[in-house]
Scaffold this active site. Structure first.
Site, short mmCIF file in Angstrom:
data_model
loop_
_atom_site.label_atom_id
_atom_site.label_comp_id
_atom_site.label_asym_id
_atom_site.label_seq_id
_atom_site.Cartn_x
_atom_site.Cartn_y
_atom_site.Cartn_z
N ASP A 214 38.09 29.39 34.58
CA ASP A 214 37.20 30.54 34.39
C ASP A 214 36.45 30.79 35.70
OD1 ASP A 214 35.86 32.21 31.97
OD2 ASP A 214 34.34 31.72 33.49
N ASN A 222 30.55 42.06 38.99
CA ASN A 222 30.57 43.38 38.36
C ASN A 222 29.21 44.07 38.44
OD1 ASN A 222 33.27 43.49 37.55
ND2 ASN A 222 32.86 42.38 35.65
N HIS A 227 32.66 47.32 38.94
CA HIS A 227 33.90 46.82 38.33
C HIS A 227 35.10 46.81 39.28
CE1 HIS A 227 32.60 46.09 34.20
NE2 HIS A 227 31.78 47.12 34.36
N ASP A 231 37.50 43.69 39.54
CA ASP A 231 38.96 43.73 39.38
C ASP A 231 39.65 43.09 40.58
OD1 ASP A 231 38.63 44.99 36.99
OD2 ASP A 231 39.14 47.00 37.71
N GLU A 257 37.79 36.92 32.50
CA GLU A 257 37.93 36.21 33.77
C GLU A 257 38.54 34.82 33.57
OE1 GLU A 257 33.53 35.72 32.48
OE2 GLU A 257 35.19 37.11 32.22
#
Length: 356
Positions: A214, A222, A227, A231, A257
């Protein structure tokens, strides 16, 4: 809820909050459930969030799957598969009809040969009449039979090509349905299939292990940079994992994630070494905007790992690797934690605090 528990929840990143919500509501630790809860808590789809809350404190798996099918395209695969099944069934029925016709034609030809033999062996007709009759009959019958056989073969080849095309379409559909569009890794549905296959043969399970990873403080990327940067972080991590591991190693983005690696033919030592290799490779990769020079800061991973021999089923294996991941988060992040049985008790205490 106590002030200490409230503070802990406030400091939770999204992934940890998802796990907390799933455990508090008794939601099974299936990857598809993780995706549903993550998207519901992310609040990017208000309608989904509202419908999820409407399920109550203890939603059933059937209710969760119904909601998931409505909001996630990769759950809508029944129609495609059923359509392909019907088409293949139709082609097979057609081939069987052709084979029966061919069999009937050959049986008639065999009967004709028998009658001809009877004529040849009869003593009442002249040799010339017999030969003339036989040659004419056999010539016509042989020509008709060969022509019919040729037509049957052509139809069979045509139907075989049709079925091959359906197979190619199904293979392409499965590839798309099993691929995460952002990272181009396998998605949660593919992960579910691979994970469940580990325990098909209990004897093989001893050769498998699972790593779940993770991204630490992903929400910060973010919230701070938007965002698109988030990404990009996901894409960078996916690319690092692919370049770090062998091509035959299964890697998936299992939601948000979180990523997963399924290793086959491995030992505890090798699994730990691979997990550390991934962690170090991500930590040492800078994330900068090449045009503006902005440094987004380091990316780090927390990883949990569990050997398949420590679990009784695919779900149990995932849950135990997830506990190890949770322990890695709680002990400082950017580290690898191996599942051990003590984590079960520690986890129960942690979620007891959360529920109160």
């Amino acid at each position: 809820m106590s002030a200490v528990a409230a503070k802990k929840i406030q400091n939770m990143d999204t992934a940890t909050m998802v796990l907390a919500t799933m455990r508090s509501r008794g939601i099974s630790g299936l990857p598809r459930n993780y995706e549903l809860v993550y998207e519901a808590l992310n609040a990017s789809n208000p309608r989904l969030t509202k419908m999820f809350e409407a399920l109550g404190r203890t939603p059933g798996q059937g209710e969760l799957d119904t909601l998931g099918k409505e909001h996630f395209p990769h759950h809508h695969r029944t129609g495609v598969v059923e359509g392909a099944h019907d088409k293949i069934s139709g082609e097979l029925e057609g081939m069987l009809r052709l084979l029966k016709q061919e069999q009937s034609s050959l049986e008639s030809y065999s009967k004709l040969l028998g009658e001809t033999y009877t004529r040849i062996t009869t003593k009442s007709a002249s040799s010339a009449d017999i030969l003339s009759s036989v040659i004419g009959i056999l010539s016509n019958a042989t020509g008709d039979t060969m022509e019919k056989g040729k037509v049957v073969v052509e139809h069979m080849v045509e139907r075989a090509r049709e079925m091959e095309q359906v197979k190619l379409e199904l293979d392409e559909y499965k590839r798309i349905a099993n691929t995460d569009t952002l990272t181009r890794l396998a998605n949660r549905r593919a992960f579910d299939e691979v994970l469940s296959g580990i325990y098909d043969d209990k004897r093989d399970a001893m050769y498998f292990s699972l790593i779940v990873a993770d991204i630490d403080y992903f929400k910060k990327f973010n919230d701070t940079y938007g965002h698109p940067v988030g990404d990009r972080v996901l894409g960078v991590v996916a690319a690092i994992m692919k370049s770090t591991l062998r091509k035959d190693v299964f890697i998936a983005r299992t939601g948000g994630e979180e990523f997963a690696v399924v290793l086959r033919g491995t030992s505890l030592e090798v699994t730990m070494e691979i997990a550390e290799r991934i962690r170090k490779a991500v930590e040492s990769t800078p994330l900068k905007n090449q045009k503006t020079g902005v440094d987004y800061g380091p990316i780090t991973l927390s990883l949990g790992m569990c050997m398949a021999t420590e679990a009784k089923s695919a779900e149990d294996l995932y849950n135990k690797a997830d506990l190890a991941l949770y322990a890695a988060k709680n002990t400082g992040r950017n580290r690898v934690h191996l599942y051990n049985r003590e984590l079960d008790n520690e986890s129960n205490k942690a979620w007891a605090i959360y529920k109160n």
